[in-house]
Write a protein that holds these residues in place. Sequence first.
Motif, PDB file in Angstrom:
ATOM      1  N   THR A  14       0.840  -1.199   0.000  1.00 25.93           N
ATOM      2  CA  THR A  14       0.000   0.000   0.000  1.00 25.93           C
ATOM      3  C   THR A  14       0.876   1.250   0.000  1.00 25.93           C
ATOM      4  OG1 THR A  14      -1.659  -1.204   1.250  1.00 25.93           O
ATOM      5  CG2 THR A  14      -1.871   1.178   1.231  1.00 25.93           C
ATOM      6  N   ASP A  15       1.913   1.246   0.846  1.00 21.32           N
ATOM      7  CA  ASP A  15       2.842   2.383   0.898  1.00 21.32           C
ATOM      8  C   ASP A  15       3.480   2.600  -0.468  1.00 21.32           C
ATOM      9  OD1 ASP A  15       2.418   1.319   3.382  1.00 21.32           O
ATOM     10  OD2 ASP A  15       4.423   1.736   4.124  1.00 21.32           O
ATOM     11  N   GLY A  29       1.239   4.053  -3.009  1.00 21.94           N
ATOM     12  CA  GLY A  29       1.082   5.476  -2.710  1.00 21.94           C
ATOM     13  C   GLY A  29       2.248   6.284  -3.251  1.00 21.94           C
ATOM     14  N   ARG A  30       3.452   5.732  -3.086  1.00 20.11           N
ATOM     15  CA  ARG A  30       4.653   6.442  -3.562  1.00 20.11           C
ATOM     16  C   ARG A  30       4.664   6.516  -5.095  1.00 20.11           C
ATOM     17  NH1 ARG A  30       7.226   3.862   0.818  1.00 20.11           N
ATOM     18  NH2 ARG A  30       7.888   2.108  -0.448  1.00 20.11           N
ATOM     19  N   PHE A  71       2.052   6.497  -7.111  1.00 25.86           N
ATOM     20  CA  PHE A  71       1.042   7.460  -7.549  1.00 25.86           C
ATOM     21  C   PHE A  71       1.491   8.885  -7.242  1.00 25.86           C
ATOM     22  CE2 PHE A  71      -2.820   4.359  -7.298  1.00 25.86           C
ATOM     23  CZ  PHE A  71      -2.300   3.679  -8.380  1.00 25.86           C
ATOM     24  N   ALA A  72       2.173   9.042  -6.098  1.00 27.98           N
ATOM     25  CA  ALA A  72       2.650  10.379  -5.727  1.00 27.98           C
ATOM     26  C   ALA A  72       3.625  10.890  -6.773  1.00 27.98           C
ATOM     27  CB  ALA A  72       3.323  10.336  -4.365  1.00 27.98           C
ATOM     28  N   TYR A 104       1.613   5.861 -13.044  1.00 28.42           N
ATOM     29  CA  TYR A 104       0.448   4.973 -13.047  1.00 28.42           C
ATOM     30  C   TYR A 104       0.690   3.797 -13.987  1.00 28.42           C
ATOM     31  CZ  TYR A 104      -1.880   8.873 -10.769  1.00 28.42           C
ATOM     32  OH  TYR A 104      -2.214   9.874  -9.897  1.00 28.42           O
ATOM     33  N   MET A 108      -7.806  -1.592  -0.361  1.00 32.94           N
ATOM     34  CA  MET A 108      -7.360  -0.577  -1.315  1.00 32.94           C
ATOM     35  C   MET A 108      -8.428  -0.359  -2.378  1.00 32.94           C
ATOM     36  SD  MET A 108      -3.417  -1.443  -2.230  1.00 32.94           S
ATOM     37  CE  MET A 108      -3.138  -0.011  -3.259  1.00 32.94           C
ATOM     38  N   GLN A 133     -11.291   1.835  -1.441  1.00 30.47           N
ATOM     39  CA  GLN A 133     -10.979   3.260  -1.380  1.00 30.47           C
ATOM     40  C   GLN A 133     -10.846   3.861  -2.780  1.00 30.47           C
ATOM     41  OE1 GLN A 133     -11.225   4.298   1.681  1.00 30.47           O
ATOM     42  NE2 GLN A 133     -11.250   2.179   2.371  1.00 30.47           N
ATOM     43  N   TYR A 134     -10.263   3.079  -3.694  1.00 27.32           N
ATOM     44  CA  TYR A 134      -9.983   3.620  -5.020  1.00 27.32           C
ATOM     45  C   TYR A 134     -11.176   3.525  -5.983  1.00 27.32           C
ATOM     46  CZ  TYR A 134      -5.023   4.488  -4.222  1.00 27.32           C
ATOM     47  OH  TYR A 134      -3.839   5.006  -3.765  1.00 27.32           O
ATOM     48  N   LEU A 153     -10.372   6.682 -10.863  1.00 23.79           N
ATOM     49  CA  LEU A 153      -9.069   6.232 -11.375  1.00 23.79           C
ATOM     50  C   LEU A 153      -9.201   4.885 -12.094  1.00 23.79           C
ATOM     51  CD1 LEU A 153      -5.902   6.687 -11.305  1.00 23.79           C
ATOM     52  CD2 LEU A 153      -5.896   5.124  -9.370  1.00 23.79           C
ATOM     53  N   THR A 156     -11.916   7.215   4.129  1.00 21.95           N
ATOM     54  CA  THR A 156     -10.737   7.196   3.256  1.00 21.95           C
ATOM     55  C   THR A 156      -9.657   8.138   3.790  1.00 21.95           C
ATOM     56  OG1 THR A 156     -12.117   6.713   1.362  1.00 21.95           O
ATOM     57  CG2 THR A 156      -9.960   7.623   0.888  1.00 21.95           C
ATOM     58  N   ASN A 157     -10.086   9.340   4.194  1.00 16.14           N
ATOM     59  CA  ASN A 157      -9.111  10.331   4.674  1.00 16.14           C
ATOM     60  C   ASN A 157      -8.538   9.969   6.042  1.00 16.14           C
ATOM     61  OD1 ASN A 157      -9.452  11.887   2.429  1.00 16.14           O
ATOM     62  ND2 ASN A 157     -11.007  13.199   3.354  1.00 16.14           N
ATOM     63  N   GLY A 210      -6.090   6.049   8.499  1.00 11.69           N
ATOM     64  CA  GLY A 210      -4.794   5.950   9.187  1.00 11.69           C
ATOM     65  C   GLY A 210      -4.910   6.366  10.637  1.00 11.69           C
ATOM     66  N   PRO A 224      -4.041  10.950  -4.801  1.00 12.86           N
ATOM     67  CA  PRO A 224      -3.383  10.371  -5.977  1.00 12.86           C
ATOM     68  C   PRO A 224      -4.248  10.429  -7.232  1.00 12.86           C
ATOM     69  CG  PRO A 224      -3.104   8.935  -4.093  1.00 12.86           C
ATOM     70  CD  PRO A 224      -4.045  10.015  -3.671  1.00 12.86           C
ATOM     71  N   VAL A 225      -5.545  10.527  -7.028  1.00  8.14           N
ATOM     72  CA  VAL A 225      -6.438  10.585  -8.193  1.00  8.14           C
ATOM     73  C   VAL A 225      -7.270  11.863  -8.149  1.00  8.14           C
ATOM     74  CG1 VAL A 225      -6.618   8.120  -8.527  1.00  8.14           C
ATOM     75  CG2 VAL A 225      -8.123   9.215  -6.905  1.00  8.14           C
ATOM     76  N   PHE A 273       1.643   7.432   3.474  1.00  8.89           N
ATOM     77  CA  PHE A 273       1.854   6.129   2.825  1.00  8.89           C
ATOM     78  C   PHE A 273       1.186   4.950   3.496  1.00  8.89           C
ATOM     79  CE2 PHE A 273       5.785   8.525   1.603  1.00  8.89           C
ATOM     80  CZ  PHE A 273       5.387   8.737   0.297  1.00  8.89           C
ATOM     81  N   ALA A 274       0.712   5.113   4.708  1.00  3.19           N
ATOM     82  CA  ALA A 274       0.169   3.934   5.395  1.00  3.19           C
ATOM     83  C   ALA A 274      -1.331   3.799   5.225  1.00  3.19           C
ATOM     84  CB  ALA A 274       0.527   3.981   6.877  1.00  3.19           C
ATOM     85  N   ILE A 275      -1.931   4.668   4.439  1.00  6.08           N
ATOM     86  CA  ILE A 275      -3.357   4.511   4.174  1.00  6.08           C
ATOM     87  C   ILE A 275      -3.567   4.338   2.672  1.00  6.08           C
ATOM     88  CG2 ILE A 275      -4.235   5.652   6.220  1.00  6.08           C
ATOM     89  CD1 ILE A 275      -4.494   8.193   4.747  1.00  6.08           C
ATOM     90  N   ALA A 276      -4.662   3.669   2.356  1.00  5.36           N
ATOM     91  CA  ALA A 276      -4.862   3.260   0.971  1.00  5.36           C
ATOM     92  C   ALA A 276      -4.920   4.450   0.012  1.00  5.36           C
ATOM     93  CB  ALA A 276      -6.135   2.433   0.870  1.00  5.36           C
ATOM     94  N   LEU A 277      -5.600   5.495   0.407  1.00  7.08           N
ATOM     95  CA  LEU A 277      -5.774   6.633  -0.506  1.00  7.08           C
ATOM     96  C   LEU A 277      -5.416   7.908   0.250  1.00  7.08           C
ATOM     97  CD1 LEU A 277      -6.745   7.252  -3.381  1.00  7.08           C
ATOM     98  CD2 LEU A 277      -9.018   7.558  -2.460  1.00  7.08           C
ATOM     99  N   PRO A 278      -4.139   8.240   0.301  1.00  4.60           N
ATOM    100  CA  PRO A 278      -3.711   9.367   1.136  1.00  4.60           C
ATOM    101  C   PRO A 278      -4.141  10.716   0.580  1.00  4.60           C
ATOM    102  CG  PRO A 278      -1.870   8.535  -0.146  1.00  4.60           C
ATOM    103  CD  PRO A 278      -3.022   7.627  -0.425  1.00  4.60           C
ATOM    104  N   TYR A 295      -2.505  14.032   0.118  1.00  3.87           N
ATOM    105  CA  TYR A 295      -1.198  14.693   0.180  1.00  3.87           C
ATOM    106  C   TYR A 295      -1.328  16.129   0.693  1.00  3.87           C
ATOM    107  CZ  TYR A 295       0.020  10.761  -2.812  1.00  3.87           C
ATOM    108  OH  TYR A 295       0.194   9.505  -3.317  1.00  3.87           O
TER     109      TYR A 295
END
Lengths: 537, 321
Positions: A102-103, A106-107, A109-110, A114, A124, A127-128, A133, A489-490, A493, B61-62, B280-285, B287
């Motif tokens: 997952t991390d 994220g990296r 996509f950051a 893609y 995942m 959430q997506y 996407l 989603t937000n 964590g 990310p999206v 990074f530790a959540i599915a859809l961060p 930023y």
Amino acid sequence: MKRKVLSVLLASAMVASLAACGSSNDAPAQSAAATDSAAASTEASTEAYNLEEINVVVNGTLTATVDNGQAEFVQQWDDAVSEAIGHPIKMNIQQLDHSGYTDAVGRLFAGGDYPDVMIMSADMFKQYAPTGLLWDMSEAYANAKFQSHLILPEINENLKDEEGHLYGFAPTYGNGCVTYVKQAWLDAVGLKAEDIKTYDDYYNMLLKFHNEDPDGNGVTGDTYGVIAAGFVGNEAPYVNYLPEFWQDSYPAILQDDNGTWYDGFQTDATKAALLRLQQAYKDGAIDPETLTASTKIAREKWFSNDQTGSSGVFTYWAGSWYQTLTDNLIKNGVDEKLVELAPIAEVGAYLNREAPVWVIIDDGDGDNSREQAIFDAFIETMMDGDKVQTLWTYGAEDVHWSTKAESFTINAGTDKEKSYEYEDGQFHLKQSPNDPNSVWKKNALDPALVICSLDNGFNDISSLAAEGNKFFTENCKDAPQSPTSETYTNESGTIYDAKLAAITSVVVDGGDVDAAMQTYVDTVGSIIDQCLAELNQ
Amino acid sequence: MSKKKKITTSTGVEVRHKPLGLRIWNNRGYYLMFLPVFVFILVMYYWPMLGIRYAFYDYKPVGAPTFVGLKHFYSMFKTDAFWSAFRNTLELSIMKLLITTFTAVIVSIFLNEMGNLFAKKTLQTIIYLPHFMSWAVVASIFSLFLSPSSTGLVNGLLRDWGILAPDAKGIYFLASTAWWRPIFYLINIWKETGWGTIIFLATLAGINPELYEAADIDGATRMQKMRFVTLPALANTIITVLILNLAKVMNMFESVFVLYNNAVYSVSDVISTYIYRQTFAIALPNYGYSTAVGLFKSLVGCVLVLVCNWASKKTRGRGIV
């Protein structure tokens, strides 16, 4: 003058080197732009998209890793799919670390990187899925050729949202974990697996494993009852590594029988589970390293050749893992036999998790031809019931499996020596490319879990794996569905951190369960309420 | 209309500068040499700073970023975990800085006092080595040593020495809120003290031997020489090291990241690890949120640099920036 010339030369050299760096960095973007423009012209001229390359991101479920025959797998996939779709295609695999997937995604996509297609866990995916996407493949799925030999249609039907969109494709059902016990340890403490029927029986077994020197090294108290990768998992179905302790509790947001969402963590069932874990931690029934152990560490500690500090019980994935764990116990001289424990009365059934899915990234251009081409090349062929499905199921021919006559021996010269002999035309799995002392088991698809039949007759599931799958399917129920809401989603964590803080304060620090629960509510109660309001509106 | 300020020399002669364009042209060789560096700094250091704007956006990310004003800052200031991480960052960094500087000074003085050159060099090499080990390796080694299970070396020794009862549960050093920080400081001392001695040893080597000779003539003992000659000579360097490192206190990440776990977030989670988990530790961060936390961290770091600069000017007569 000389100084000026020198300075001009130096400056030019530096500018040139910078430009060189820049151009090398920009190359993929330029190339991508060129590809896009080429693609656009192709779209304009023909209806079918000519997909020449496909970029795949995958986790550790693809067992044909770089050092385990991945190059041959990819080459054979390229050849087989090129033939199937009628033009050359090349697959590029980016395999990310399994535990940090997952991390890592994220990296990626950051960085704006893609892939065309990637695997996602159920969490995942949830959430997506609503973000736009992922490409809605419902139409492609409905029209897919593999529908003709689909044996488990409900798996993907259940993945559709209320409007019927299908944003991910599950090639297998989810699978789940069952509780394994070392037979030698059971014998050492005078217990039988079939007598473990209730939590009390289970707990008594764990205590015996801690207190009665089951490894026979003459030291009591240096072994534990059970080890797991955390008291609670970070992926659904969170309780599957310690189901006997969690029992009827599900410490996550879930739906009741009426479809109303509620927080399963704030329940009496969870409080009772935390107290069971607290007692077990205190009594040495649980290895204390459970708190920080990853799945890899927990696994390796469990079947390590040095059993000091090990445990007798390990709840892990069903099916082929039954074979793998047994093989490792035998290889390390720990035990000859592993027992699957039937779910204790308080658990009732093991949890079948929501299946991981393959998703196609939507480029958002409003034209489905590229995505359809990815579906045709990747998903359609994965379920072709023949050559490509075999690649995903067993790996590369003559690398991971073969139909040619051969004989080989594993663990030669040891008391675990075993010989295999196959006739010409007989499908069989070969020695693992990176470990000649073990036999290859499977690639990405578990043949026992797959939703479409493999129709070429290739079948080499070990008896233990088949027995494990049968045992699981006879003793499982579906795990609760994961929630999807903007706040969840937000804040997932933050919620997870608060949950872990409460669990560790009770289990490890021996704190009061009500106080821990109150801290949890004070920390994330308002966030949970917001999530529930969104889910229940 | 404002008058252009005249620049005069100390003797009162007015200095007439040529126009800027002409000066640049006259020194065009130097400016040309500087140009690539200037471009490099702009591209590599200042251009990425444009990302700061995402602190004011919902940016996932999206999808396209959407402007949300100060939403993330409100959210951040209302979050307990953020304040806990902020406090921990300051406490852990400052304590670590003080402890490692102090131990480096002590070890430097001891090394300086050692007469046997071979032993001194050998010892120096040994204590420098841990600095070159990656934090991941250090964490693995100490996790094994400090394991609470029956295989843990430290707990085994505690049992052998009778400090723990033979059947007592091992201490979970890295998962105990009481033990985590002492262990963290200890590991930092082990890893960084040797490296920290280099600058102090260099200063000690520069002390005028005549000062020691004068102290000998005055009948000073070894301890008195250490107290009245060595330490005062080191004082300026100690202050410089402290000030320079104080500006970096917000940057703590790797050492914490590899050693902490969810049981000790309350005493170990720092701003950088908090940002990491949120990103990074959540599915859809989002930023946007982590950028806001990062921006706040940078602002605090910037304030600390200015404070250090001010302190440096006060103590050394010159700033650090």
